[in-house]
Scaffold this active site. Structure first.
Site, PDB file in Angstrom:
ATOM      1  N   ASP A  99      -7.346   8.212 -12.090  1.00  0.00           N
ATOM      2  CA  ASP A  99      -6.759   7.449 -10.984  1.00  0.00           C
ATOM      3  C   ASP A  99      -6.261   6.089 -11.461  1.00  0.00           C
ATOM      4  O   ASP A  99      -5.158   5.667 -11.145  1.00  0.00           O
ATOM      5  CB  ASP A  99      -7.761   7.295  -9.816  1.00  0.00           C
ATOM      6  CG  ASP A  99      -9.132   6.764 -10.246  1.00  0.00           C
ATOM      7  OD1 ASP A  99      -9.338   6.492 -11.452  1.00  0.00           O
ATOM      8  OD2 ASP A  99     -10.005   6.619  -9.371  1.00  0.00           O
ATOM      9  N   ASP A 102      -8.558   0.649 -16.164  1.00  0.00           N
ATOM     10  CA  ASP A 102      -8.867  -0.769 -15.963  1.00  0.00           C
ATOM     11  C   ASP A 102      -9.258  -1.349 -17.330  1.00  0.00           C
ATOM     12  O   ASP A 102      -8.389  -1.661 -18.138  1.00  0.00           O
ATOM     13  CB  ASP A 102      -9.993  -0.824 -14.923  1.00  0.00           C
ATOM     14  CG  ASP A 102     -10.330  -2.220 -14.463  1.00  0.00           C
ATOM     15  OD1 ASP A 102      -9.461  -3.089 -14.489  1.00  0.00           O
ATOM     16  OD2 ASP A 102     -11.490  -2.447 -14.066  1.00  0.00           O
ATOM     17  N   PHE A 151      -8.097  -5.478  -6.868  1.00  0.00           N
ATOM     18  CA  PHE A 151      -8.956  -4.324  -6.626  1.00  0.00           C
ATOM     19  C   PHE A 151      -8.297  -3.460  -5.563  1.00  0.00           C
ATOM     20  O   PHE A 151      -8.054  -3.910  -4.458  1.00  0.00           O
ATOM     21  CB  PHE A 151     -10.366  -4.741  -6.217  1.00  0.00           C
ATOM     22  CG  PHE A 151     -11.312  -3.590  -6.328  1.00  0.00           C
ATOM     23  CD1 PHE A 151     -11.892  -3.270  -7.550  1.00  0.00           C
ATOM     24  CD2 PHE A 151     -11.572  -2.786  -5.231  1.00  0.00           C
ATOM     25  CE1 PHE A 151     -12.730  -2.166  -7.673  1.00  0.00           C
ATOM     26  CE2 PHE A 151     -12.409  -1.679  -5.345  1.00  0.00           C
ATOM     27  CZ  PHE A 151     -12.987  -1.373  -6.565  1.00  0.00           C
ATOM     28  N   ARG A 164     -11.574   6.342   0.369  1.00  0.00           N
ATOM     29  CA  ARG A 164     -10.818   7.189  -0.565  1.00  0.00           C
ATOM     30  C   ARG A 164      -9.695   7.934   0.168  1.00  0.00           C
ATOM     31  O   ARG A 164      -8.721   8.358  -0.423  1.00  0.00           O
ATOM     32  CB  ARG A 164     -11.730   8.249  -1.201  1.00  0.00           C
ATOM     33  CG  ARG A 164     -12.773   7.702  -2.142  1.00  0.00           C
ATOM     34  CD  ARG A 164     -13.401   8.858  -2.905  1.00  0.00           C
ATOM     35  NE  ARG A 164     -14.649   8.477  -3.561  1.00  0.00           N
ATOM     36  CZ  ARG A 164     -14.735   7.961  -4.781  1.00  0.00           C
ATOM     37  NH1 ARG A 164     -13.661   7.751  -5.487  1.00  0.00           N
ATOM     38  NH2 ARG A 164     -15.901   7.656  -5.301  1.00  0.00           N
TER      39      ARG A 164
HETATM   40  P1  IMP Z   1     -12.448   1.426 -16.721  1.00  0.00           P
HETATM   41  O1  IMP Z   1     -13.502   2.209 -17.446  1.00  0.00           O
HETATM   42  O2  IMP Z   1     -12.794  -0.036 -16.647  1.00  0.00           O
HETATM   43  O3  IMP Z   1     -11.056   1.644 -17.258  1.00  0.00           O
HETATM   44  O4  IMP Z   1     -12.485   1.860 -15.211  1.00  0.00           O
HETATM   45  C1  IMP Z   1     -12.010   3.035 -14.761  1.00  0.00           C
HETATM   46  C2  IMP Z   1     -12.673   3.439 -13.459  1.00  0.00           C
HETATM   47  O5  IMP Z   1     -13.087   2.308 -12.678  1.00  0.00           O
HETATM   48  C3  IMP Z   1     -11.688   4.186 -12.614  1.00  0.00           C
HETATM   49  O6  IMP Z   1     -11.768   5.566 -12.847  1.00  0.00           O
HETATM   50  C4  IMP Z   1     -12.111   3.815 -11.200  1.00  0.00           C
HETATM   51  O7  IMP Z   1     -13.066   4.721 -10.731  1.00  0.00           O
HETATM   52  C5  IMP Z   1     -12.754   2.462 -11.321  1.00  0.00           C
HETATM   53  N1  IMP Z   1     -11.831   1.368 -10.921  1.00  0.00           N
HETATM   54  C6  IMP Z   1     -11.212   0.474 -11.731  1.00  0.00           C
HETATM   55  N2  IMP Z   1     -10.446  -0.372 -11.032  1.00  0.00           N
HETATM   56  C7  IMP Z   1     -10.562   0.009  -9.741  1.00  0.00           C
HETATM   57  C8  IMP Z   1      -9.979  -0.484  -8.510  1.00  0.00           C
HETATM   58  O8  IMP Z   1      -9.174  -1.429  -8.460  1.00  0.00           O
HETATM   59  N3  IMP Z   1     -10.346   0.183  -7.379  1.00  0.00           N
HETATM   60  C9  IMP Z   1     -11.209   1.235  -7.362  1.00  0.00           C
HETATM   61  N4  IMP Z   1     -11.769   1.727  -8.495  1.00  0.00           N
HETATM   62  C10 IMP Z   1     -11.459   1.107  -9.659  1.00  0.00           C
HETATM   63 MG    MG Z   2     -14.438   4.897  -8.778  1.00  0.00          MG
END
Ligand code: IMP
Ligand code: MG
Length: 175
Positions: A99, A102, A151, A164
């Protein structure tokens, strides 16, 4: 959830639909009509995975995996495998469907893990990319939208498991 504040639209339902269809077309052509195995990262990627798969006319196999790294709106940096793959992906053209990328921690962990299963190829398709937050070197091959450091929620993305179901991507100023 109490006091969520006003949800503003970042990407409308119509814009999501248009971009998902474009990505599906590009993927279909790049894979030369071959069968592709989508690995949907639960739960956030469910809506995106389904809509993308519906617009690919060739065969798409669906696999699911669940990892958790987030509590509320801040990453803990720790990744945990909660639901593992149920079927073998050896020798398959695998596309991870995410999705949002980040920090990139989730995908660097998952990429290393999935490589041990010996797929023929392994690529990443993410609906959203928050590039400025990156900690790990992850470059998805397919990106729906590059977004600013906000966010976001909806179309699969949650705030503490809520919202969601929104059909668009929204954001809240006060979280
Ligand atoms: P990462 O491991 O930091 O890249 O984060 C990835 C996961 O964090 C995604 O699969 C989302 O589930 C969650 N995530 C990151 N940013 C957001 C946001 O802005 N809204 C909701 N979920 C987020
Ligand atoms: Mg999540």
């Amino acid at each position: 959830m109490e006091n969520i504040g006003q949800i503003k639209t970042l990407i409308s339902e119509a814009d999501l639909k248009k971009r998902v269809e474009e990505l599906a077309k590009q993927i279909y052509e790049d894979y030369n009509k071959r069968s592709i195995t989508f690995i949907c990262i639960l739960k956030g990627s469910v809506f995106f995975t389904v809509d993308l798969a519906k617009h690919i006319p060739s065969n798409v196999k669906l696999e699911f995996i669940r990892v958790s790294s987030y509590h509320g709106t801040e990453s803990t940096g720790k990744i945990e495998l909660k639901i593992d793959l149920k079927d073998d992906i050896e020798g398959e053209d695998v596309l991870i469907i995410e999705d949002i990328v980040d920090t990139g921690r989730t995908l660097s962990y998952l990429k290393e893990y999935l490589k041990t299963k010996n797929p023929k190829s392994l690529k990443i398709c993410t609906l959203l990319d928050k590039k400025e937050r990156r900690v790990c070197e992850i470059e998805p091959e397919y990106v729906g939208f590059n977004i600013p450091d906000k966010f976001v929620l909806g179309y699969g993305l949650d705030v503490d498991e809520e919202y969601r179901n929104l059909p668009y991507i929204g954001y809240i100023d006060n979280v």
